[in-house]
Design an enzyme around this catalytic site. Structure first.
Site, mmCIF file in Angstrom:
data_model
loop_
_atom_site.group_PDB
_atom_site.id
_atom_site.type_symbol
_atom_site.label_atom_id
_atom_site.label_comp_id
_atom_site.label_asym_id
_atom_site.label_seq_id
_atom_site.Cartn_x
_atom_site.Cartn_y
_atom_site.Cartn_z
ATOM 1 N N CYS A 160 6.663 44.575 22.691
ATOM 2 C CA CYS A 160 7.233 43.246 22.470
ATOM 3 C C CYS A 160 6.733 42.242 23.499
ATOM 4 C CB CYS A 160 8.754 43.349 22.507
ATOM 5 S SG CYS A 160 9.539 41.754 22.359
ATOM 6 N N HIS B 238 12.874 40.668 18.602
ATOM 7 C CA HIS B 238 13.416 40.064 19.827
ATOM 8 C C HIS B 238 14.110 38.731 19.505
ATOM 9 C CE1 HIS B 238 13.090 39.949 24.377
ATOM 10 N NE2 HIS B 238 13.675 38.793 24.064
ATOM 11 N N GLY C 91 11.969 35.123 6.776
ATOM 12 C CA GLY C 91 10.744 34.699 7.451
ATOM 13 C C GLY C 91 10.572 35.259 8.846
ATOM 14 N N PHE D 246 14.896 28.667 -12.178
ATOM 15 C CA PHE D 246 15.717 27.501 -12.491
ATOM 16 C C PHE D 246 15.973 26.673 -11.240
ATOM 17 C CE2 PHE D 246 20.084 25.729 -12.715
ATOM 18 C CZ PHE D 246 19.847 24.769 -13.691
ATOM 19 N N CYS E 29 9.673 40.442 25.837
ATOM 20 C CA CYS E 29 10.494 41.109 26.834
ATOM 21 C C CYS E 29 10.038 40.729 28.247
ATOM 22 C CB CYS E 29 10.395 42.626 26.665
ATOM 23 S SG CYS E 29 11.460 43.265 25.364
ATOM 24 N N ALA F 182 34.156 36.168 -8.430
ATOM 25 C CA ALA F 182 33.630 35.838 -7.114
ATOM 26 C C ALA F 182 33.039 37.081 -6.477
ATOM 27 C CB ALA F 182 34.738 35.285 -6.224
ATOM 28 N N LYS F 183 31.826 36.960 -5.990
ATOM 29 C CA LYS F 183 31.202 38.108 -5.339
ATOM 30 C C LYS F 183 31.723 38.230 -3.918
ATOM 31 C CE LYS F 183 27.082 39.206 -7.818
ATOM 32 N NZ LYS F 183 25.757 39.777 -7.620
ATOM 33 N N ARG F 184 32.139 39.436 -3.609
ATOM 34 C CA ARG F 184 32.628 39.721 -2.267
ATOM 35 C C ARG F 184 31.475 40.253 -1.422
ATOM 36 N NH1 ARG F 184 36.385 41.449 -5.757
ATOM 37 N NH2 ARG F 184 35.389 43.497 -5.834
ATOM 38 N N CYS G 258 31.536 7.264 8.860
ATOM 39 C CA CYS G 258 30.536 8.335 8.806
ATOM 40 C C CYS G 258 31.007 9.379 7.799
ATOM 41 C CB CYS G 258 30.380 8.941 10.196
ATOM 42 S SG CYS G 258 29.634 10.571 10.197
HETATM 43 ZN ZN LIG Z 1 30.451 11.312 12.252
HETATM 44 ZN ZN LIG Z 2 11.519 42.250 23.344
#
Ligand SMILES: [Zn+2]
Ligand SMILES: [Zn+2]
Ligand SMILES: [Zn+2]
Length: 342
Positions: free
Chosen positions: A39, A165, A158, A317, A42, A21-23, A197
């Site tokens: 910016c 900000h 992204g 993959f 702001c 398991a990677k920690r 549900c």
């Molecule tokens: Zn529900």
């Molecule tokens: Zn800002």
């Protein structure tokens, strides 16, 4: 031994590779320097954005001036327009539509913070209420079917190259996104069989076992899902059944703000400010035009937020098969995060 696990809602398989398991310390999150420019988000720079469509601001302040707490503005890179027509046309066998919709930026603080967990809880509550407000407003437009609320944090998720900000985004579309449709179908299928549900069942089972629980408040639950696609993937669910995020209750807003503050602080600390996305999955807008179409959605669907840190690469993959390989078991991820002190 690796284990194949099936997501109970949409039936997607993942490979949980538990050999070692990677920690958190195994994920070396490297950061490309973001050179921040002046910016536009702001306080004091309101003229650098498009005119606001919504704001929580002091009574004496003026629209598109300073004195606000949360401000929502259309995205400059807007590729969608609510005034477009909804004609769906065929090009040979292919379907084409005009880009009807909306793309908005929710500026989550007037100060230049770059992480949601740095904001006071009250401020995060305003952010949540602003999101609900915008989704409700956009839902009044008969042309729109869905509103996706999401955040891109960090370049690999992204995020922008010029300003960090703190903000989230809304994209409203005339169609329901495929990922959500898969869940809607899965949830309806389960409900037809069991009369329950599926998300409520998940909440019940996860609370009972506890091994994948990251945070448990009076009204909200945070888990590392059983068939996690990514290391440290998290789901935030309201404990009480509700199909539409916009109907969120007052105590749920408070708890959700608490969850944002705590969980993102833990991810920040455990994984060294990882890039991440989160997105809200809520029921689509239901306009009266198609009676009976969403017959059981109020009972079978359950809104939630999916948080996906981007600390591993998605390879060929995965792209080709829709099958994911996850090197960290969700049980381990949940345990690391529970034990991360903030
Ligand atoms: Zn529900
Ligand atoms: Zn800002
Ligand atoms: Zn979902």
């Amino acid at each position: 031994m690796p284990e194949l696990r099936k997501d109970p809602i949409i039936g997607r398989w993942v490979i949980i590779s538990t050999e070692r398991a990677k920690r958190p310390s195994d994920f070396k999150v490297s950061h490309t320097e973001v050179i921040e420019e002046a910016c536009p988000f702001c306080q004091g720079h309101e003229k650098d954005t498009l005119p606001e469509v919504f704001a929580f601001r002091s009574k004496r302040s003026k629209k598109d001036g300073p004195g606000w707490d949360v401000r929502v503005v259309p995205s400059i890179s807007q590729r969608l327009d609510v005034s477009g027509s909804l004609d769906r046309r065929g090009v040979g066998m292919y379907d084409v539509m005009d880009p009807v919709g909306a793309h908005e930026i929710i500026v989550e603080s007037p100060e230049h913070f770059t992480n949601i967990h740095e904001l006071p809880r009250k401020q995060i509550e305003l952010v949540i209420r602003s999101s609900a407000n915008r989704i409700t407003e956009l839902g009044k437009n008969q042309k729109l079917k869905y509103c996706l609320l999401f955040k891109n944090h960090g370049l690999r998720a992204g995020g922008s190259r010029t300003t960090k900000h703190v903000r989230s985004q809304i994209i409203a579309t005339p169609v329901t996104p495929t990922r959500v449709k898969e869940e809607l179908r899965g949830a309806r299928f389960y409900y037809k069989f069991k009369d329950r549900c599926i998300f409520c069942d998940i909440v019940r089972q996860e609370l009972e076992s506890g091994e994948r629980v990251v945070m448990d408040t009076k009204t909200m639950l945070v888990i590392a899902p059983f068939a996690s696609r990514f290391p440290f993937e998290l789901w935030i669910l309201p404990k009480a059944h509700s199909s539409d995020f916009v109907n969120i209750e007052k105590d749920e807003v408070r708890d959700l703000a608490d969850v944002f503050k705590t969980v993102f602080a833990k991810l920040f600390k455990a994984l060294n400010d990882p890039p991440y996305n989160y997105m809200l999955h809520t029921a689509p807008f239901r306009h009266a035009k198609r009676p009976g179409y969403w017959h059981t959605i109020k009972d079978d669907y359950h809104w939630h937020i999916e948080v996906t840190p981007r600390i591993t690469e998605v390879a060929g993959f995965e792209w080709g098969s829709g099958f994911y390989i996850n090197p960290t078991a969700p049980e381990d991820a949940a345990k690391y995060l529970r034990e991360t002190k903030i």
